[in-house]
Design an enzyme around this catalytic site. Structure first.
Site, PDB file in Angstrom:
ATOM      1  N   ARG A   1       6.767 -25.303  89.169  1.00 25.92           N
ATOM      2  CA  ARG A   1       7.237 -26.270  90.063  1.00 25.92           C
ATOM      3  C   ARG A   1       7.568 -27.951  89.520  1.00 25.92           C
ATOM      4  O   ARG A   1       7.867 -27.257  88.299  1.00 25.92           O
ATOM      5  CB  ARG A   1       5.633 -26.846  90.227  1.00 25.92           C
ATOM      6  CG  ARG A   1       5.029 -26.745  89.769  1.00 25.92           C
ATOM      7  CD  ARG A   1       3.605 -27.653  89.367  1.00 25.92           C
ATOM      8  NE  ARG A   1       2.837 -28.234  88.593  1.00 25.92           N
ATOM      9  CZ  ARG A   1       1.461 -29.172  88.588  1.00 25.92           C
ATOM     10  NH1 ARG A   1       2.127 -29.838  89.028  1.00 25.92           N
ATOM     11  NH2 ARG A   1       1.336 -29.176  87.038  1.00 25.92           N
TER      12      ARG A   1
ATOM     13  N   TYR B   1     -11.199 -17.325  82.458  1.00 27.97           N
ATOM     14  CA  TYR B   1     -10.070 -17.884  81.366  1.00 27.97           C
ATOM     15  C   TYR B   1     -10.543 -17.941  79.579  1.00 27.97           C
ATOM     16  O   TYR B   1      -9.974 -18.218  78.778  1.00 27.97           O
ATOM     17  CB  TYR B   1     -10.540 -19.218  82.120  1.00 27.97           C
ATOM     18  CG  TYR B   1      -9.436 -20.186  80.971  1.00 27.97           C
ATOM     19  CD1 TYR B   1      -8.269 -20.152  80.903  1.00 27.97           C
ATOM     20  CD2 TYR B   1     -10.492 -21.129  80.128  1.00 27.97           C
ATOM     21  CE1 TYR B   1      -7.803 -21.268  80.139  1.00 27.97           C
ATOM     22  CE2 TYR B   1      -9.517 -22.383  79.119  1.00 27.97           C
ATOM     23  CZ  TYR B   1      -8.003 -22.415  79.722  1.00 27.97           C
ATOM     24  OH  TYR B   1      -7.402 -23.664  78.498  1.00 27.97           O
TER      25      TYR B   1
ATOM     26  N   GLN C   1      -0.281 -31.373  82.638  1.00 24.42           N
ATOM     27  CA  GLN C   1      -0.836 -32.586  81.899  1.00 24.42           C
ATOM     28  C   GLN C   1      -0.534 -31.937  80.916  1.00 24.42           C
ATOM     29  O   GLN C   1       0.516 -33.464  80.020  1.00 24.42           O
ATOM     30  CB  GLN C   1      -2.607 -31.921  82.231  1.00 24.42           C
ATOM     31  CG  GLN C   1      -2.891 -33.074  81.670  1.00 24.42           C
ATOM     32  CD  GLN C   1      -4.616 -32.969  80.891  1.00 24.42           C
ATOM     33  OE1 GLN C   1      -5.361 -31.671  80.630  1.00 24.42           O
ATOM     34  NE2 GLN C   1      -5.398 -33.591  81.014  1.00 24.42           N
TER      35      GLN C   1
HETATM   36  P1  NAD Z   1      -1.990 -27.271  83.639  1.00 23.80           P
HETATM   37  O1  NAD Z   1      -2.372 -26.967  84.892  1.00 23.80           O
HETATM   38  O2  NAD Z   1      -2.107 -28.957  84.110  1.00 23.80           O
HETATM   39  O3  NAD Z   1      -0.599 -27.103  83.468  1.00 23.80           O
HETATM   40  C1  NAD Z   1       0.333 -25.636  83.860  1.00 23.80           C
HETATM   41  C2  NAD Z   1       1.637 -25.525  84.063  1.00 23.80           C
HETATM   42  O4  NAD Z   1       1.807 -23.906  84.193  1.00 23.80           O
HETATM   43  C3  NAD Z   1       1.634 -25.660  85.777  1.00 23.80           C
HETATM   44  O5  NAD Z   1       1.923 -27.134  85.173  1.00 23.80           O
HETATM   45  C4  NAD Z   1       1.994 -24.972  86.018  1.00 23.80           C
HETATM   46  O6  NAD Z   1       2.409 -25.012  87.655  1.00 23.80           O
HETATM   47  C5  NAD Z   1       2.495 -23.839  85.110  1.00 23.80           C
HETATM   48  N1  NAD Z   1       2.845 -22.360  85.473  1.00 23.80           N
HETATM   49  C6  NAD Z   1       1.851 -21.677  86.507  1.00 23.80           C
HETATM   50  N2  NAD Z   1       2.326 -20.854  86.322  1.00 23.80           N
HETATM   51  C7  NAD Z   1       3.220 -20.840  86.133  1.00 23.80           C
HETATM   52  C8  NAD Z   1       4.592 -19.413  85.752  1.00 23.80           C
HETATM   53  N3  NAD Z   1       4.026 -18.294  86.266  1.00 23.80           N
HETATM   54  N4  NAD Z   1       5.452 -19.919  85.348  1.00 23.80           N
HETATM   55  C9  NAD Z   1       6.521 -20.915  84.718  1.00 23.80           C
HETATM   56  N5  NAD Z   1       5.130 -21.861  84.849  1.00 23.80           N
HETATM   57  C10 NAD Z   1       3.870 -21.711  85.551  1.00 23.80           C
HETATM   58  O7  NAD Z   1      -2.876 -26.938  82.202  1.00 23.80           O
HETATM   59  P2  NAD Z   1      -2.688 -27.946  81.055  1.00 23.80           P
HETATM   60  O8  NAD Z   1      -3.838 -28.850  81.404  1.00 23.80           O
HETATM   61  O9  NAD Z   1      -0.730 -28.753  80.745  1.00 23.80           O
HETATM   62  O10 NAD Z   1      -2.888 -26.512  80.303  1.00 23.80           O
HETATM   63  C11 NAD Z   1      -1.636 -25.949  79.506  1.00 23.80           C
HETATM   64  C12 NAD Z   1      -2.441 -25.105  78.409  1.00 23.80           C
HETATM   65  O11 NAD Z   1      -2.990 -25.472  77.266  1.00 23.80           O
HETATM   66  C13 NAD Z   1      -2.694 -23.551  79.544  1.00 23.80           C
HETATM   67  O12 NAD Z   1      -2.600 -22.202  78.569  1.00 23.80           O
HETATM   68  C14 NAD Z   1      -4.315 -23.974  78.646  1.00 23.80           C
HETATM   69  O13 NAD Z   1      -5.081 -22.723  79.097  1.00 23.80           O
HETATM   70  C15 NAD Z   1      -4.245 -24.563  78.053  1.00 23.80           C
HETATM   71  N6  NAD Z   1      -5.576 -25.811  77.472  1.00 23.80           N
HETATM   72  C16 NAD Z   1      -5.803 -26.851  78.570  1.00 23.80           C
HETATM   73  C17 NAD Z   1      -6.710 -28.064  77.872  1.00 23.80           C
HETATM   74  C18 NAD Z   1      -7.447 -29.200  78.979  1.00 23.80           C
HETATM   75  O14 NAD Z   1      -7.867 -29.785  78.902  1.00 23.80           O
HETATM   76  N7  NAD Z   1      -6.382 -29.098  79.785  1.00 23.80           N
HETATM   77  C19 NAD Z   1      -7.703 -27.569  77.125  1.00 23.80           C
HETATM   78  C20 NAD Z   1      -7.447 -25.776  76.539  1.00 23.80           C
HETATM   79  C21 NAD Z   1      -6.083 -25.225  76.853  1.00 23.80           C
HETATM   80  N1  SER Z   2     -10.048 -28.257  79.442  1.00 27.69           N
HETATM   81  C1  SER Z   2      -9.935 -26.444  79.817  1.00 27.69           C
HETATM   82  C2  SER Z   2     -10.857 -26.098  80.750  1.00 27.69           C
HETATM   83  O1  SER Z   2     -11.463 -26.634  80.918  1.00 27.69           O
HETATM   84  C3  SER Z   2     -10.425 -25.867  77.978  1.00 27.69           C
HETATM   85  O2  SER Z   2      -9.957 -24.918  77.997  1.00 27.69           O
HETATM   86  O3  SER Z   2      -9.804 -24.889  81.597  1.00 27.69           O
END
Ligand code: NAD
Ligand code: SER
Length: 319
Positions: A37, A141, A13
């Protein structure tokens, strides 16, 4: 040789939008996207399949492109990690160690790693949650993010690693699908508003959570990475705040554009996770240290999401 940027977990995302913005700033060829992926969108620069748990493959890519800056986005998010705690811990921690260790060995110079509001727990003050406060996360998490924060600070203090981090709230955008988070309802609700004009929410109507529009999150990420090193006083992770709302409040906002929109509530296991998190965040340190300020409120976020998703879906599906 040109120094390049590597984004790990770029098909997710945040990665989808971060890569686009980094390429606008630094040039398509200088930003290498990577994931286990395929990307969600067509690539305008290099893309590599990379499993960040594979140290050999990681080093090969770093050397191949002369990578000096890494954005580590690979992780299991809150809801998915609860279903597989051992793997959630393994991926979220060992991905971070693999990146921190390359910086400790001076192969790479600079790291961005996101933390989350999930570092807080039920004993944390829920409103206007301060930067420094009680932190007793109850999800695997949240535990992995809190431990990650401690390790980032440790690597900075002990080995002078330039690692920078933000505690993202729930992120909302239209360019990519979210990946297994508790806050994902606030993205799905817009897709369903366009497609069916109704939504069954997996959180209860009054569950208020901190949220942010994706372009604000990308702006924060780029700005903290651009800031002078000595202005980054916090090397664990910074609180940042955009807006806070409940499912009931976002539904009211959607109804302003789609008056027939209907929401119903069927809380599931994710309710317990959401109930353990803060309602709103105090981000005074980020404002002071690197001039953080958000652009989006619930009103302009809702307008932007609905307008853009209407373009994405075929007209006959639009309400
Ligand atoms: P997401 O799940 O959409 O994307 C994560 C990506 O990592 C995926 O495309 C997945 O295929 C890839 N991935 C998984 N395992 C892997 C591996 N072994 N090697 C390489 N790639 C791998 O998550 P996101 O929402 O884009 O979040 C990214 C980061 O931001 C994460 O650390 C998440 O904890 C943090 N975060 C996100 C949010 C949110 O609301 N989206 C909020 C707080 C923190
Ligand atoms: N948006 C994230 C989740 O719900 C918070 O890190 O996992």
């Amino acid at each position: 040789m040109v120094e390049r940027i590597l984004v790990i977990g770029s098909s997710g995302q945040i990665g989808t939008e971060l890569v686009e913005e980094l390429r606008n700033l630094y040039g398509n060829e200088n930003v290498i996207a990577s994931d286990i992926r395929e990307p969600q969108v067509e690539q305008t620069g290099p893309f590599e399949i990379l499993d960040i748990l594979n140290k050999v493959q990681f080093l090969e890519i770093v050397e191949k492109y002369n990578i000096k800056e890494v954005y580590l986005l690979a992780a299991l998010l809150s809801a998915t990690a609860e279903k597989n705690p051992a793997f959630g811990w393994d991926l979220n921690m060992n991905s971070l160690f693999n990146v921190l260790d390359l910086a400790k060995d001076k192969v790479i110079d600079k790291i961005f790693w996101p933390s989350s509001i999930a570092v807080f727990g039920p004993t944390t003050p829920r409103e206007n949650t301060p930067q420094y406060t009680v932190m007793e996360p109850t999800t695997v998490y949240g535990i992995s993010k809190q431990a990650g924060e401690r390790w980032c600070e440790y690597y900075h203090k002990q080995y002078n690693v330039d690692v920078r981090s933000i505690r993202y709230p729930g992120l909302i955008g239209y360019k990519s699908k979210p990946g297994g988070g508790t806050t994902d309802y606030a993205v799905d609700i817009f897709h369903q508003a366009i497609l069916t004009n109704k939504y069954e929410c997996f959180l209860s109507e009054e569950t208020t959570l901190p949220m942010m529009y994706m372009s604000d999150a990308i702006k924060a990420t780029i700005n903290i990475m651009k800031a002078e090193s000595n202005s980054i006083k916090i090397r664990s992770s910074y609180n940042i705040s955009g807006m806070s709302f409940s499912p009931k409040e976002i539904a009211v906002e959607i109804k302003k554009s789609n008056p027939d929109f209907e929401i119903s509530y069927s809380p599931d296991y994710r309710q317990k996770i959401a109930s353990s998190w803060p309602e709103s965040i105090n981000d005074i340190q980020a404002k002071q240290d690197w001039c953080w300020s958000p652009d989006y409120t619930l009103t302009n976020l809702t307008k932007t999401m609905l307008e853009n998703l209407k373009q994405l879906y075929p007209a006959e599906k639009n309400h």
